[in-house]
Scaffold this motif. Structure first.
Motif, PDB file in Angstrom:
ATOM      1  N   GLU A  72      -7.519  -0.270  -8.771  1.00 50.87           N
ATOM      2  CA  GLU A  72      -6.183   0.340  -8.689  1.00 50.87           C
ATOM      3  C   GLU A  72      -5.694   0.799 -10.055  1.00 50.87           C
ATOM      4  OE1 GLU A  72      -6.324  -3.015  -5.581  1.00 50.87           O
ATOM      5  OE2 GLU A  72      -6.870  -2.740  -7.686  1.00 50.87           O
ATOM      6  N   ARG A  99       0.496   2.150  -5.431  1.00 50.88           N
ATOM      7  CA  ARG A  99      -0.778   1.494  -5.723  1.00 50.88           C
ATOM      8  C   ARG A  99      -1.846   2.495  -6.157  1.00 50.88           C
ATOM      9  NH1 ARG A  99      -3.481  -2.977  -1.668  1.00 50.88           N
ATOM     10  NH2 ARG A  99      -5.330  -3.502  -2.919  1.00 50.88           N
ATOM     11  N   ILE A 130      -7.184   0.973  -1.522  1.00 51.35           N
ATOM     12  CA  ILE A 130      -6.275   0.048  -0.824  1.00 51.35           C
ATOM     13  C   ILE A 130      -7.029  -1.019  -0.033  1.00 51.35           C
ATOM     14  CG2 ILE A 130      -4.487   1.804  -0.639  1.00 51.35           C
ATOM     15  CD1 ILE A 130      -5.250   2.215   2.253  1.00 51.35           C
ATOM     16  N   SER A 151       2.512   6.195  -2.274  1.00 50.66           N
ATOM     17  CA  SER A 151       1.779   4.974  -2.604  1.00 50.66           C
ATOM     18  C   SER A 151       1.780   4.759  -4.109  1.00 50.66           C
ATOM     19  CB  SER A 151       0.326   5.064  -2.106  1.00 50.66           C
ATOM     20  OG  SER A 151      -0.415   3.925  -2.525  1.00 50.66           O
ATOM     21  N   THR A 200       0.832  -1.211   0.000  1.00 40.80           N
ATOM     22  CA  THR A 200       0.000   0.000   0.000  1.00 40.80           C
ATOM     23  C   THR A 200       0.864   1.257   0.000  1.00 40.80           C
ATOM     24  OG1 THR A 200      -0.180  -0.208   2.409  1.00 40.80           O
ATOM     25  CG2 THR A 200      -2.003  -1.057   1.094  1.00 40.80           C
TER      26      THR A 200
END
Length: 468
Positions: free
Chosen positions: A303, A369, A289, A367, A173
């Motif tokens: 994502e 992601r 997340i 992040s 994450t």
């Protein structure tokens, strides 16, 4: 019968768990690695141009991508290729595996060596002194593009072995892993040298769709092949069906359909990134997340789909920086303009590291992601740090690329595809999780050597991977 029923990838779930729930490394270590890798290229360039070899190059740049500008001798070519491999590729491979705990020591050592070379004004006796011109910047950009592909190709297989530190793998994450920088670096590479950055005439919609169709094809090819052979896929990376190629295609389509002059791309990119970051702080980040995945296609690939906005903003800022730093007012061969461009590269990387630290501490942690604002600034900081160090090669007025650089630069997409194929073959034929350190390093050496030689031979014989 048992052989037919045996799965192609029996350790699939174990391999997926092996690259899951990771927290990454520190920004300091990322900065150290971003110093080591380009420093190796610079030192190799200085050493190769300080000696006389039989590898002759024409001074004029090549005018046709299908033709090389070299008159190549087989023996000299192979010697140069092997030297490039042992001086650049093998040390990089060692740093991300067996020498990972010595990263800071290697960084300090390489900085000292670079400093000593600069203090002794190596350019005075390396090569006939000349003046810098616009080809200097082209050489730096060329080295930078090759650097991104080579490091990526080494990491995508190394990550499947225990010899590769888990802190270098992609984070789950939040965090800063070396491999987190991969897709972002590809986006920045493409943006800095794009047609938009060079202020070329924008393409029509049909031309734009045709240009991205290979990426869409590769995206579906990867999806079908991974499903067909039950290959391990970390769902938290892009989603259930999404992948790296779809992201690149989506960014390219958005940029082509919404045509913006490069001088305005910076402000537009900042607006996109700021708006997207605001949405993340207002609850989108928590959704992205989470493990929530409904039956619909958007939730399954949340994502990959939502991070497009982050990568698009990153691309637009990259177009602006490429235009301002490398292409605006550099058509003339003025020494001062090149020096000014180099100074801007160093200033940009310093600014982005400062912004990354501020955003990571006071807005939202980095992040990959979600491709948030802190991640975007981190990618620019790391990439411009690499570029700034590569500019040191020009102190020796070495206008020739390494053989390895020319080879990979001619087939960037082809080399990446070959690396993916070789990685898949190794994973399906070897239990990477059980391999000892010696076995793993031996396999990685063989993989990287085969990749380098095949790409080198393709360049030597003028072969280039093309779609249309």
């Amino acid at each position: 019968m048992d052989l037919l029923e045996r799965p192609l990838n029996p350790n699939k779930h174990l391999k997926e768990e092996f690259v899951s729930n990771l927290t990454g490394s520190s920004m300091l270590e990322i900065a150290a690695l971003s110093t080591i890798f380009p420093a190796l290229i610079v030192l190799r360039k200085w050493s190769s141009f300080c000696r006389v070899n039989g590898y002759a190059r024409e001074e004029e740049a090549k005018k046709d991508d299908n033709l090389t500008s070299c008159r190549k001798d087989w023996r000299s070519f192979m010697v140069s290729l092997f030297m490039d491999y042992f001086c650049v590729v093998l040390p990089i491979l060692s740093i991300i595996t067996v020498l990972a705990e010595w990263a800071y020591v290697c960084t300090i050592l390489l900085i000292l060596i670079l400093s000593i070379c600069i203090l002794f004004k190596r350019s005075d006796f390396c090569y006939k002194k000349g003046s810098q011109d616009s080809s200097s910047l082209k050489g730096v950009i060329s080295s930078y593009r090759v650097f991104v592909v080579v490091v990526t190709c080494l990491c995508i297989l190394a990550v499947d072995f225990k010899i590769f530190p888990r802190r270098y793998a992609k984070t789950e994450t939040y965090g800063t892993g070396l491999m987190d920088l991969g897709v972002g670096s590809f986006v920045v590479v493409n943006s800095l040298v794009s047609k938009q950055a060079r202020n070329f005439k924008s393409m029509s919609w049909m031309e734009a769709l045709l240009s991205v169709s290979p990426l869409v094809f590769l995206g579906f090819a990867r999806l079908i092949s991974t499903r067909g052979i039950d290959y391990q896929v970390h769902v938290g990376e892009y989603g259930v069906h999404w992948n790296f190629f779809f992201t690149l295609a989506a960014v390219s389509i958005l940029t082509s359909f919404i045509s913006i002059h490069p001088k305005y791309c910076g402000i537009f990119g900042v607006i996109v990134l700021t708006g997207y970051q605001t949405c993340l702080l207002c609850g989108l980040s928590e959704y992205l997340i989470s493990n929530e995945r409904n039956a619909n296609i958007i939730s399954a690939n949340k994502e990959g789909l939502f991070s497009i906005f982050g990568y698009w903003g990153m691309y637009l800022v990259g177009v602006y920086l490429g235009y301002r730093v490398f292409f605006e007012n550099h058509s003339s061969v003025k020494d001062n303009s090149i020096k000014f461009a180099t100074a801007k590269v160093w200033a940009v990387f310093t600014l982005f590291w400062f912004l990354t630290i501020i955003l990571d501490n006071y807005v939202e942690r980095v992040s990959r992601r979600t491709c948030n604002l802190a991640y975007v600034t981190l990618v620019f900081a790391e990439n411009f740090q690499v570029l700034s160090i590569l500019t040191l090669a020009e102190l020796a007025f070495a206008k020739r690329n390494l053989v390895l650089e020319d080879a990979f630069n001619q087939n960037l997409l082809g080399s990446f595809l070959l690396a993916n194929i070789l990685t898949g073959m190794v994973n399906l034929s070897v239990d990477t999780l059980s391999a000892s350190s010696i076995t793993a390093f031996t396999i990685l050496i063989g993989y990287s050597f085969v990749l380098s030689v095949v790409v080198g031979l393709a360049w030597f014989y003028g072969l280039k991977v093309k779609f249309w």
